[in-house]
Design an enzyme around this catalytic site. Sequence first.
Site, PDB file in Angstrom:
ATOM      1  N   ASN A 215     -11.624  -6.887  20.020  1.00 62.41           N
ATOM      2  CA  ASN A 215     -12.281  -4.808  20.265  1.00 62.41           C
ATOM      3  C   ASN A 215     -13.789  -4.671  20.160  1.00 62.41           C
ATOM      4  O   ASN A 215     -14.091  -5.862  20.307  1.00 62.41           O
ATOM      5  CB  ASN A 215     -10.968  -4.947  19.064  1.00 62.41           C
ATOM      6  CG  ASN A 215     -11.890  -4.844  17.869  1.00 62.41           C
ATOM      7  OD1 ASN A 215     -12.947  -4.642  16.929  1.00 62.41           O
ATOM      8  ND2 ASN A 215     -10.897  -5.803  17.031  1.00 62.41           N
ATOM      9  N   ASP A 284      -5.198  -7.311  15.536  1.00 62.97           N
ATOM     10  CA  ASP A 284      -3.072  -7.428  14.518  1.00 62.97           C
ATOM     11  C   ASP A 284      -2.562  -8.553  15.394  1.00 62.97           C
ATOM     12  O   ASP A 284      -1.887  -8.940  14.418  1.00 62.97           O
ATOM     13  CB  ASP A 284      -2.758  -5.959  15.216  1.00 62.97           C
ATOM     14  CG  ASP A 284      -3.233  -4.499  14.633  1.00 62.97           C
ATOM     15  OD1 ASP A 284      -3.974  -4.773  12.893  1.00 62.97           O
ATOM     16  OD2 ASP A 284      -3.188  -3.597  14.916  1.00 62.97           O
ATOM     17  N   ASP A 311      -1.914  -8.848   6.691  1.00 67.14           N
ATOM     18  CA  ASP A 311      -2.641  -7.878   7.381  1.00 67.14           C
ATOM     19  C   ASP A 311      -3.886  -7.889   5.504  1.00 67.14           C
ATOM     20  O   ASP A 311      -3.187  -8.941   4.777  1.00 67.14           O
ATOM     21  CB  ASP A 311      -2.051  -6.632   6.923  1.00 67.14           C
ATOM     22  CG  ASP A 311      -2.436  -5.435   6.291  1.00 67.14           C
ATOM     23  OD1 ASP A 311      -3.352  -5.762   6.088  1.00 67.14           O
ATOM     24  OD2 ASP A 311      -1.803  -4.384   6.468  1.00 67.14           O
TER      25      ASP A 311
HETATM   26  O1  C5P Z   1      -3.122  -1.433  10.563  1.00 65.63           O
HETATM   27  P1  C5P Z   1      -4.926  -1.308  10.560  1.00 65.63           P
HETATM   28  O2  C5P Z   1      -5.464  -2.224  11.268  1.00 65.63           O
HETATM   29  O3  C5P Z   1      -5.439   0.122  10.879  1.00 65.63           O
HETATM   30  O4  C5P Z   1      -5.412  -0.841   9.215  1.00 65.63           O
HETATM   31  C1  C5P Z   1      -6.192  -0.789   8.265  1.00 65.63           C
HETATM   32  C2  C5P Z   1      -7.960  -0.956   7.469  1.00 65.63           C
HETATM   33  O5  C5P Z   1      -6.745  -2.271   7.627  1.00 65.63           O
HETATM   34  C3  C5P Z   1      -8.917  -1.870   7.580  1.00 65.63           C
HETATM   35  O6  C5P Z   1      -9.061  -1.190   6.217  1.00 65.63           O
HETATM   36  C4  C5P Z   1      -8.169  -3.579   8.154  1.00 65.63           C
HETATM   37  O7  C5P Z   1     -10.068  -3.349   8.034  1.00 65.63           O
HETATM   38  C5  C5P Z   1      -7.516  -3.345   7.396  1.00 65.63           C
HETATM   39  N1  C5P Z   1      -6.460  -4.628   8.138  1.00 65.63           N
HETATM   40  C6  C5P Z   1      -6.519  -5.469   7.354  1.00 65.63           C
HETATM   41  N2  C5P Z   1      -6.365  -6.347   8.557  1.00 65.63           N
HETATM   42  C7  C5P Z   1      -5.490  -6.657   9.132  1.00 65.63           C
HETATM   43  C8  C5P Z   1      -5.349  -5.333   9.367  1.00 65.63           C
HETATM   44  C9  C5P Z   1      -6.354  -4.366   9.047  1.00 65.63           C
HETATM   45  O8  C5P Z   1      -7.719  -6.347   5.984  1.00 65.63           O
HETATM   46  N3  C5P Z   1      -4.355  -7.801   9.829  1.00 65.63           N
END
Ligand code: C5P
Length: 409
Positions: A215, A284, A311
């Site tokens: 990204n 993701d 995550d």
């Molecule tokens: O779910 P999303 O990516 O939007 O969430 C953002 C938050 O989750 C950020 O703090 C990002 O660093 C963290 N994140 C994570 N591991 C992932 C996806 C997001 O730690 N696989």
Amino acid sequence: MSFNKLATLANKRILLGMTGGIAAYKCAELTRLLIKAGADVRVVMTKAAMEFITPLTMQALSGNRVHHELLDADAEAGMGHIELARWPDLILVAPASADFLARMASGHAGDLLTTLLLASKAPVALAPAMNQGMWLNAATQANLDTLKSRGCTIMGPDSGSQACGDVGPGRMLEPADLAEACAELFAPGWLTGLRIMITAGPTREPIDPVRYISNHSSGKMGYALAAEAAAAGALVSLISGPVNLAVPDRVHAVHVITAREMLDACLGGIDGQDVFVGVAAVADYRPAEVVSHKIKKSADTMQLSLIRNPDIIGTLAARSPRPLMVGFAAETDNVTAYGEDKLTRKGLDLLFANEATSTFGSESISATALWHGTESDQIMSNVLGPAGKNLVARQMLRLIHTKWLAAQQ
Ligand code: C5P
């Protein structure tokens, strides 16, 4: 002034540069105070300074020979001008005359003091002292702006009655105030000892040996937080995806590529951390299998099968004990609503939600801080910026620190 306020001066090497002004007489008392607080003081005087107070007085008070000649065979055999430039923890120019500020701003090196200032990497503080008309003159103010932009700290001046009979700004600060201002420069930062782990940048998920999914994250926000936290005294562990940024001073960095490597690096260092800040834009999904050779083009369409990545922040937030957990949410729409959902769903203590497309790669940011209030279901918010990422990083760290202090009670 309590003596304690000067405690940080103990064992500090202060080079006191004196230029020509009636306030030079105050340097006798200033030197006495610095020495009493445990500092090691060496004095450099310009020719004009010696018209106001003798080197002998300053030598007696500092306990060290006073330096005033740029080309001094005796001095070069002992502590020459380059060694002298390397010696101090702080260079304090007091009094700093209008002429001296002008010469310093334009990079002159015509005498020992200006040469030292050009050669030295030590922090510089300036205590201006001059007639109020000279102080208010646009030329002096422009020189000060130049010196400030180069990182000099300006101490004072005070306002009041002047030796020339005028009343206005331009009086040098009193010795006790100057000593205290110097002590503050050595005071430990407001985050001293706090252990913070920060993830930053994108992750890259390989498809084959030459291609990947990623990204547009530049890493600038995470690196700004790391730099500001380290400058405030925190022990910063930065887990960084691939970015084009230099690791900030005093930051311990681990470089990773994929989300799973980032998770492993975080798990490896999370024990004992006080705060975790997930700024990274973690992919993701990753390709279900990484092809070992370069995929050749043939059909008009191709399918890529993806599976969910772990995550990272959710995994860490589920541990017990766990640090204060701070997340980010970069969204293109419904920024606050999605942010509130993530705060709750991922079990975070604080979340910064921001608009994604205008922020990725940009030097500035506006973010909404979100956290749970004391009533159930109540979510509190506070808008930060728009401003430079470093300034917003400081505001974020202040909120993080407040939350961390509250969690200790
Ligand atoms: O779910 P999303 O990516 O939007 O969430 C953002 C938050 O989750 C950020 O703090 C990002 O660093 C963290 N994140 C994570 N591991 C992932 C996806 C997001 O730690 N696989």
